[in-house]
Write an enzyme that holds these catalytic residues in place. Structure first.
Site, PDB file in Angstrom:
ATOM      1  N   LYS A  84       1.029  -1.163   0.018  1.00  0.00           N
ATOM      2  CA  LYS A  84       0.018  -0.032   0.048  1.00  0.00           C
ATOM      3  C   LYS A  84       0.792   1.184   0.061  1.00  0.00           C
ATOM      4  CE  LYS A  84      -0.295  -0.226   4.952  1.00  0.00           C
ATOM      5  NZ  LYS A  84      -0.922  -0.539   6.163  1.00  0.00           N
TER       6      LYS A  84
ATOM      7  N   TYR B  73      14.888  31.055   4.253  1.00  0.00           N
ATOM      8  CA  TYR B  73      13.701  31.738   4.683  1.00  0.00           C
ATOM      9  C   TYR B  73      13.728  31.941   6.407  1.00  0.00           C
ATOM     10  CZ  TYR B  73      11.185  31.120   0.469  1.00  0.00           C
ATOM     11  OH  TYR B  73      10.879  31.004  -0.783  1.00  0.00           O
TER      12      TYR B  73
HETATM   13  C1  LIG Z   1      -0.061  -1.593   6.653  1.00  0.00           C
HETATM   14  C2  LIG Z   1      -0.504  -2.711   7.397  1.00  0.00           C
HETATM   15  C3  LIG Z   1       0.404  -3.932   7.742  1.00  0.00           C
HETATM   16  C4  LIG Z   1       1.879  -3.765   7.486  1.00  0.00           C
HETATM   17  O1  LIG Z   1       2.474  -2.932   8.659  1.00  0.00           O
HETATM   18  P1  LIG Z   1       3.973  -2.955   8.807  1.00  0.00           P
HETATM   19  O2  LIG Z   1       4.056  -2.170  10.110  1.00  0.00           O
HETATM   20  O3  LIG Z   1       4.562  -1.863   7.716  1.00  0.00           O
HETATM   21  O4  LIG Z   1       4.673  -3.945   8.463  1.00  0.00           O
HETATM   22  C5  LIG Z   1      -0.200  -4.979   8.056  1.00  0.00           C
HETATM   23  N1  LIG Z   1      -1.304  -5.045   8.493  1.00  0.00           N
HETATM   24  C6  LIG Z   1      -2.288  -4.038   8.203  1.00  0.00           C
HETATM   25  C7  LIG Z   1      -3.767  -4.575   8.512  1.00  0.00           C
HETATM   26  C8  LIG Z   1      -2.032  -2.985   7.743  1.00  0.00           C
HETATM   27  O5  LIG Z   1      -2.769  -2.056   7.354  1.00  0.00           O
END
Ligand SMILES: *Cc1c(COP(=O)(O)O)cnc(C)c1O
Length: 362
Positions: free
Chosen positions: A35, A255
Protein backbone atom coordinates in the site's frame (compact mmCIF):
# COMPACT_ATOMS: atom_id res chain seq x y z
CA UNK A 1 17.33 11.70 -16.41
CA UNK A 2 17.86 14.65 -14.11
CA UNK A 3 20.79 14.42 -11.74
CA UNK A 4 18.71 16.16 -9.10
CA UNK A 5 16.65 14.35 -6.49
CA UNK A 6 15.70 10.76 -7.22
CA UNK A 7 15.00 7.60 -5.24
CA UNK A 8 17.16 4.64 -6.23
CA UNK A 9 15.18 1.47 -5.60
CA UNK A 10 17.26 -1.64 -5.01
CA UNK A 11 14.99 -4.44 -6.19
CA UNK A 12 17.46 -7.09 -5.00
CA UNK A 13 17.24 -5.65 -1.49
CA UNK A 14 13.43 -5.90 -1.67
CA UNK A 15 13.76 -9.57 -2.61
CA UNK A 16 16.38 -10.22 0.06
CA UNK A 17 14.11 -8.66 2.68
CA UNK A 18 11.29 -10.97 1.66
CA UNK A 19 13.67 -13.91 2.11
CA UNK A 20 14.67 -12.57 5.52
CA UNK A 21 11.02 -12.29 6.58
CA UNK A 22 10.46 -15.87 5.39
CA UNK A 23 13.38 -16.96 7.56
CA UNK A 24 12.06 -15.16 10.67
CA UNK A 25 8.49 -16.31 10.03
CA UNK A 26 9.46 -19.84 9.04
CA UNK A 27 6.50 -21.98 8.05
CA UNK A 28 4.09 -19.02 7.78
CA UNK A 29 2.66 -17.67 4.60
CA UNK A 30 3.60 -14.12 3.68
CA UNK A 31 1.28 -11.33 2.60
CA UNK A 32 3.53 -8.56 1.24
CA UNK A 33 1.97 -5.17 1.97
CA UNK A 34 2.50 -2.74 -0.92
CA UNK A 35 0.00 0.00 0.00
CA UNK A 36 0.87 3.71 -0.10
CA UNK A 37 2.83 3.38 -3.33
CA UNK A 38 4.84 0.48 -1.95
CA UNK A 39 5.83 2.61 1.06
CA UNK A 40 7.11 5.18 -1.41
CA UNK A 41 9.13 2.69 -3.47
CA UNK A 42 6.55 2.41 -6.25
CA UNK A 43 3.43 0.23 -6.09
CA UNK A 44 4.11 -1.84 -9.18
CA UNK A 45 7.85 -2.03 -8.50
CA UNK A 46 7.21 -3.40 -5.04
CA UNK A 47 4.56 -5.85 -6.24
CA UNK A 48 6.91 -7.21 -8.92
CA UNK A 49 9.80 -7.51 -6.46
CA UNK A 50 7.54 -9.48 -4.09
CA UNK A 51 6.41 -11.96 -6.75
CA UNK A 52 7.69 -14.65 -4.38
CA UNK A 53 5.18 -13.72 -1.65
CA UNK A 54 2.06 -15.82 -1.17
CA UNK A 55 -0.19 -12.78 -1.48
CA UNK A 56 -0.05 -9.00 -1.79
CA UNK A 57 -2.08 -6.48 0.19
CA UNK A 58 -3.23 -2.91 -0.41
CA UNK A 59 -5.48 -0.62 1.60
CA UNK A 60 -7.64 0.82 -1.18
CA UNK A 61 -9.46 -0.35 -4.25
CA UNK A 62 -7.65 2.23 -6.42
CA UNK A 63 -4.35 0.60 -5.53
CA UNK A 64 -5.70 -2.80 -6.56
CA UNK A 65 -6.82 -1.36 -9.90
CA UNK A 66 -3.30 -0.08 -10.62
CA UNK A 67 -1.80 -3.48 -9.87
CA UNK A 68 -4.26 -5.43 -12.02
CA UNK A 69 -3.84 -2.94 -14.89
CA UNK A 70 -0.07 -3.50 -14.63
CA UNK A 71 -0.70 -7.19 -15.26
CA UNK A 72 -0.14 -8.37 -11.70
CA UNK A 73 -2.44 -11.31 -11.09
CA UNK A 74 -1.14 -12.42 -7.69
CA UNK A 75 -3.69 -13.05 -4.92
CA UNK A 76 -4.45 -9.60 -3.54
CA UNK A 77 -6.04 -8.65 -0.21
CA UNK A 78 -7.95 -5.41 0.29
CA UNK A 79 -7.13 -4.44 3.88
CA UNK A 80 -9.96 -1.97 4.45
CA UNK A 81 -12.55 -3.95 2.49
CA UNK A 82 -15.26 -2.41 0.32
CA UNK A 83 -17.84 0.29 0.86
CA UNK A 84 -20.88 -0.04 -1.40
CA UNK A 85 -22.19 -2.49 -4.00
CA UNK A 86 -20.24 -0.92 -6.88
CA UNK A 87 -17.00 -1.41 -5.00
CA UNK A 88 -17.94 -5.01 -4.22
CA UNK A 89 -18.59 -5.68 -7.91
CA UNK A 90 -15.31 -4.03 -8.82
CA UNK A 91 -13.47 -6.09 -6.20
CA UNK A 92 -14.99 -9.23 -7.73
CA UNK A 93 -13.90 -8.19 -11.22
CA UNK A 94 -10.38 -7.68 -9.88
CA UNK A 95 -10.48 -11.06 -8.06
CA UNK A 96 -9.65 -9.59 -4.66
CA UNK A 97 -9.68 -11.14 -1.21
CA UNK A 98 -11.56 -8.92 1.24
CA UNK A 99 -11.08 -7.94 4.83
CA UNK A 100 -14.51 -7.73 6.48
CA UNK A 101 -14.44 -5.59 9.59
CA UNK A 102 -17.93 -4.25 10.14
CA UNK A 103 -21.60 -5.06 9.74
CA UNK A 104 -22.30 -3.00 6.62
CA UNK A 105 -19.70 -5.04 4.77
CA UNK A 106 -21.52 -8.23 5.78
CA UNK A 107 -24.75 -6.77 4.40
CA UNK A 108 -23.05 -6.11 1.07
CA UNK A 109 -21.86 -9.71 0.91
CA UNK A 110 -25.34 -10.99 1.79
CA UNK A 111 -26.64 -9.24 -1.31
CA UNK A 112 -23.83 -10.63 -3.51
CA UNK A 113 -24.91 -13.21 -6.08
CA UNK A 114 -21.60 -14.06 -7.74
CA UNK A 115 -20.15 -15.56 -9.79
CA UNK A 116 -16.87 -14.61 -8.02
CA UNK A 117 -16.50 -16.28 -4.65
CA UNK A 118 -14.56 -14.02 -2.32
CA UNK A 119 -12.02 -15.29 0.16
CA UNK A 120 -13.00 -13.39 3.32
CA UNK A 121 -10.72 -12.31 6.15
CA UNK A 122 -12.83 -11.51 9.20
CA UNK A 123 -11.12 -8.91 11.31
CA UNK A 124 -11.23 -9.17 15.08
CA UNK A 125 -10.62 -6.07 17.16
CA UNK A 126 -8.44 -7.47 19.93
CA UNK A 127 -7.66 -4.07 21.46
CA UNK A 128 -6.39 -1.70 18.76
CA UNK A 129 -9.91 -0.23 18.62
CA UNK A 130 -9.59 0.81 15.03
CA UNK A 131 -11.14 -1.82 12.76
CA UNK A 132 -12.73 -5.18 13.45
CA UNK A 133 -15.53 -6.99 15.25
CA UNK A 134 -15.29 -6.96 18.99
CA UNK A 135 -15.14 -10.37 20.60
CA UNK A 136 -18.79 -10.26 21.69
CA UNK A 137 -19.95 -9.44 18.15
CA UNK A 138 -17.70 -11.92 16.38
CA UNK A 139 -19.88 -15.08 16.66
CA UNK A 140 -22.81 -13.30 15.00
CA UNK A 141 -20.57 -12.00 12.23
CA UNK A 142 -19.23 -15.46 11.62
CA UNK A 143 -22.73 -16.92 11.55
CA UNK A 144 -23.72 -14.39 8.91
CA UNK A 145 -20.71 -15.40 6.82
CA UNK A 146 -21.65 -19.06 7.20
CA UNK A 147 -25.12 -18.27 5.86
CA UNK A 148 -24.03 -16.32 2.77
CA UNK A 149 -25.86 -17.27 -0.43
CA UNK A 150 -22.53 -17.36 -2.28
CA UNK A 151 -20.24 -19.40 -0.03
CA UNK A 152 -16.82 -17.79 0.44
CA UNK A 153 -13.82 -19.41 -1.24
CA UNK A 154 -12.18 -19.32 2.21
CA UNK A 155 -12.80 -17.79 5.63
CA UNK A 156 -9.81 -16.66 7.65
CA UNK A 157 -9.39 -14.37 10.65
CA UNK A 158 -6.98 -11.55 11.31
CA UNK A 159 -6.17 -9.02 13.97
CA UNK A 160 -3.78 -6.10 14.24
CA UNK A 161 -1.41 -5.36 17.12
CA UNK A 162 -1.12 -1.85 18.55
CA UNK A 163 2.17 -2.03 20.45
CA UNK A 164 4.20 -4.92 19.01
CA UNK A 165 7.10 -2.48 18.44
CA UNK A 166 7.41 -1.71 22.16
CA UNK A 167 9.74 -3.57 24.52
CA UNK A 168 6.98 -4.06 27.11
CA UNK A 169 4.79 -6.79 25.62
CA UNK A 170 2.02 -6.72 28.25
CA UNK A 171 -0.53 -5.12 25.93
CA UNK A 172 0.45 -7.39 23.03
CA UNK A 173 -0.02 -10.46 25.19
CA UNK A 174 -3.43 -9.21 26.23
CA UNK A 175 -4.38 -8.70 22.57
CA UNK A 176 -3.15 -12.18 21.63
CA UNK A 177 -5.09 -13.74 24.52
CA UNK A 178 -8.27 -11.94 23.47
CA UNK A 179 -7.82 -13.04 19.85
CA UNK A 180 -7.15 -16.61 20.92
CA UNK A 181 -10.22 -16.65 23.16
CA UNK A 182 -12.30 -15.38 20.26
CA UNK A 183 -11.09 -17.62 17.41
CA UNK A 184 -8.86 -20.27 19.01
CA UNK A 185 -11.36 -23.13 18.81
CA UNK A 186 -12.63 -22.43 15.30
CA UNK A 187 -9.78 -24.04 13.38
CA UNK A 188 -9.58 -21.12 10.95
CA UNK A 189 -6.30 -19.85 9.54
CA UNK A 190 -5.09 -16.70 11.26
CA UNK A 191 -3.07 -13.62 10.37
CA UNK A 192 -1.55 -11.49 13.12
CA UNK A 193 1.93 -10.07 12.69
CA UNK A 194 2.89 -6.88 10.91
CA UNK A 195 6.64 -6.19 10.73
CA UNK A 196 6.91 -5.56 14.46
CA UNK A 197 4.87 -8.62 15.36
CA UNK A 198 6.93 -10.82 13.04
CA UNK A 199 10.25 -9.79 14.57
CA UNK A 200 8.95 -9.55 18.15
CA UNK A 201 7.93 -13.19 18.61
CA UNK A 202 6.61 -16.25 16.73
CA UNK A 203 3.51 -15.99 18.95
CA UNK A 204 2.57 -12.73 17.30
CA UNK A 205 2.81 -14.03 13.73
CA UNK A 206 -0.18 -16.30 13.00
CA UNK A 207 -0.48 -18.59 9.96
CA UNK A 208 -0.13 -15.63 7.59
CA UNK A 209 2.15 -12.68 8.36
CA UNK A 210 1.61 -9.20 6.91
CA UNK A 211 4.96 -7.41 6.64
CA UNK A 212 5.19 -3.93 5.21
CA UNK A 213 8.03 -1.78 6.49
CA UNK A 214 10.49 -4.65 7.01
CA UNK A 215 10.24 -5.62 3.35
CA UNK A 216 11.58 -2.19 2.47
CA UNK A 217 14.53 -2.69 4.79
CA UNK A 218 13.57 -0.46 7.71
CA UNK A 219 12.98 -1.36 11.33
CA UNK A 220 9.71 -0.71 13.16
CA UNK A 221 11.54 -0.67 16.51
CA UNK A 222 12.77 2.66 17.89
CA UNK A 223 16.02 1.19 19.21
CA UNK A 224 17.01 -0.89 16.17
CA UNK A 225 17.78 -0.27 12.51
CA UNK A 226 16.86 -2.48 9.60
CA UNK A 227 20.39 -3.85 9.39
CA UNK A 228 20.13 -4.98 13.03
CA UNK A 229 17.23 -7.18 11.93
CA UNK A 230 19.10 -8.60 8.94
CA UNK A 231 17.32 -6.31 6.49
CA UNK A 232 18.74 -4.15 3.70
CA UNK A 233 17.54 -0.60 3.02
CA UNK A 234 15.91 -0.69 -0.41
CA UNK A 235 15.75 3.03 -1.07
CA UNK A 236 18.63 5.48 -1.41
CA UNK A 237 17.37 9.04 -1.72
CA UNK A 238 19.98 11.03 -3.62
CA UNK A 239 20.35 14.46 -5.13
CA UNK A 240 23.19 16.80 -5.91
CA UNK A 241 24.69 20.14 -5.04
CA UNK A 242 23.35 22.91 -7.31
CA UNK A 243 25.32 25.82 -5.81
CA UNK A 244 28.11 26.43 -3.31
CA UNK A 245 28.35 29.73 -1.46
CA UNK A 246 31.02 31.31 0.67
CA UNK A 247 29.26 32.91 3.58
CA UNK A 248 31.03 35.53 5.70
CA UNK A 249 30.65 35.24 9.47
CA UNK A 250 27.27 36.66 10.55
CA UNK A 251 25.34 36.06 7.28
CA UNK A 252 22.14 34.01 7.34
CA UNK A 253 20.78 31.29 5.01
CA UNK A 254 17.24 30.79 3.76
CA UNK A 255 13.71 31.81 4.77
CA UNK A 256 13.37 33.35 8.18
CA UNK A 257 17.14 33.67 8.49
CA UNK A 258 16.99 30.97 11.14
CA UNK A 259 20.69 30.06 10.90
CA UNK A 260 23.61 32.44 10.88
CA UNK A 261 27.23 31.59 10.13
CA UNK A 262 29.28 31.76 13.33
CA UNK A 263 32.47 31.71 11.25
CA UNK A 264 33.32 32.25 7.63
CA UNK A 265 31.51 29.26 6.10
CA UNK A 266 30.90 27.32 2.92
CA UNK A 267 27.33 26.27 2.33
CA UNK A 268 26.12 23.80 -0.29
CA UNK A 269 22.65 24.29 -1.76
CA UNK A 270 21.06 20.91 -2.54
CA UNK A 271 18.08 20.15 -4.79
CA UNK A 272 15.73 18.53 -2.25
CA UNK A 273 12.85 20.10 -0.35
CA UNK A 274 9.40 19.63 1.10
CA UNK A 275 8.03 19.67 -2.46
CA UNK A 276 9.74 16.30 -2.74
CA UNK A 277 8.24 15.13 0.55
CA UNK A 278 11.01 16.03 2.95
CA UNK A 279 10.00 17.33 6.35
CA UNK A 280 10.40 21.10 6.76
CA UNK A 281 11.73 20.76 10.28
CA UNK A 282 14.39 18.05 9.99
CA UNK A 283 15.31 18.46 13.66
CA UNK A 284 18.47 19.32 15.55
CA UNK A 285 21.55 17.47 14.35
CA UNK A 286 20.06 16.56 10.98
CA UNK A 287 22.65 16.00 8.30
CA UNK A 288 23.14 14.70 4.77
CA UNK A 289 26.09 13.04 3.08
CA UNK A 290 27.74 15.40 0.61
CA UNK A 291 30.24 13.51 -1.51
CA UNK A 292 30.10 10.80 1.16
CA UNK A 293 30.90 13.20 4.01
CA UNK A 294 28.47 14.17 6.75
CA UNK A 295 27.32 17.78 6.52
CA UNK A 296 24.84 19.37 8.97
CA UNK A 297 21.68 20.97 7.56
CA UNK A 298 21.47 24.71 8.14
CA UNK A 299 18.53 27.11 7.77
CA UNK A 300 15.04 26.06 6.78
CA UNK A 301 14.20 23.36 4.28
CA UNK A 302 12.31 25.09 1.47
CA UNK A 303 10.14 23.64 -1.29
CA UNK A 304 12.87 22.76 -3.75
CA UNK A 305 16.13 23.00 -1.86
CA UNK A 306 17.95 22.82 1.41
CA UNK A 307 21.35 23.97 2.63
CA UNK A 308 24.19 22.09 4.32
CA UNK A 309 27.29 23.46 6.01
CA UNK A 310 30.24 22.04 4.08
CA UNK A 311 32.93 24.23 5.65
CA UNK A 312 36.19 22.34 5.58
CA UNK A 313 34.88 19.45 3.44
CA UNK A 314 37.04 18.71 0.43
CA UNK A 315 35.80 18.40 -3.13
CA UNK A 316 32.32 19.90 -2.76
CA UNK A 317 31.20 21.63 -5.95
CA UNK A 318 28.19 21.93 -8.20
CA UNK A 319 27.23 18.39 -9.16
CA UNK A 320 28.65 16.68 -6.06
CA UNK A 321 26.31 13.79 -5.18
CA UNK A 322 24.29 13.95 -1.97
CA UNK A 323 22.66 11.12 -0.02
CA UNK A 324 19.60 12.17 1.99
CA UNK A 325 19.06 8.68 3.34
CA UNK A 326 20.11 5.19 2.38
CA UNK A 327 22.63 2.54 3.36
CA UNK A 328 25.13 5.09 4.73
CA UNK A 329 22.52 7.28 6.44
CA UNK A 330 19.67 5.12 7.78
CA UNK A 331 16.17 6.45 7.16
CA UNK A 332 15.37 5.48 10.76
CA UNK A 333 18.01 7.95 11.98
CA UNK A 334 16.79 10.73 9.69
CA UNK A 335 13.22 10.12 10.85
CA UNK A 336 14.19 10.05 14.52
CA UNK A 337 15.83 13.47 14.31
CA UNK A 338 12.79 14.88 12.55
CA UNK A 339 10.52 13.55 15.32
CA UNK A 340 8.81 11.03 13.06
CA UNK A 341 9.16 7.43 11.89
CA UNK A 342 10.65 5.81 8.79
CA UNK A 343 7.12 4.90 7.63
CA UNK A 344 6.16 8.55 7.30
CA UNK A 345 9.33 9.68 5.53
CA UNK A 346 9.14 6.86 2.98
CA UNK A 347 5.42 7.31 2.27
CA UNK A 348 5.73 11.09 2.03
CA UNK A 349 7.98 11.16 -1.03
CA UNK A 350 6.00 12.99 -3.68
CA UNK A 351 5.32 12.09 -7.28
CA UNK A 352 7.93 14.62 -8.38
CA UNK A 353 10.75 12.33 -7.23
CA UNK A 354 11.70 9.88 -9.99
CA UNK A 355 12.02 6.29 -8.78
CA UNK A 356 14.98 4.71 -10.54
CA UNK A 357 15.24 0.94 -10.47
CA UNK A 358 18.57 -0.58 -9.62
CA UNK A 359 19.24 -2.95 -11.26
CA UNK A 360 17.27 -1.50 -14.18
CA UNK A 361 14.27 -3.49 -15.47
CA UNK A 362 15.21 -6.11 -18.07
C1 LIG B 1 -0.06 -1.51 6.80
C2 LIG B 1 -0.52 -2.77 7.42
C3 LIG B 1 0.39 -3.81 7.67
C4 LIG B 1 1.89 -3.65 7.49
O1 LIG B 1 2.42 -3.04 8.63
P1 LIG B 1 3.99 -2.81 8.84
O2 LIG B 1 4.10 -2.24 10.19
O3 LIG B 1 4.43 -1.86 7.77
O4 LIG B 1 4.66 -4.12 8.69
C5 LIG B 1 -0.11 -5.00 8.17
N1 LIG B 1 -1.44 -5.16 8.41
C6 LIG B 1 -2.33 -4.18 8.18
C7 LIG B 1 -3.77 -4.42 8.49
C8 LIG B 1 -1.91 -2.96 7.70
O5 LIG B 1 -2.81 -1.98 7.50
Amino acid sequence: MSRLIRALIDTRALQANLSRVREVAAGRRVIAVVKANGYGHGLVTAARAFAGADMLAVARLEEAVVLREAGIHAPLLLLEGVFGPEELAQAAALHLDLVVHEAAQLALLEAWRGPWRFALWLKVDSGMNRLGFRAEDFPAARARVAALAVPPAAVRVLTHLATADEPDDTATRAQLARFEACVGRLGLETSIGNSAGIFASPRSQGDWVRPGLALYGASPFADRRGVDLGLQPAMTLVSSVIAVRSLPHGEAVGYGATWRAVRDSRVAIIAAGYGDGLIRDCGAGASVLVGGQRAPLVGRVSMDMLAADVTGLAGVEVGTPVQLWGPQLPVEEVAGRAGTIAYELLCSLTGRVPRVLNPPPA
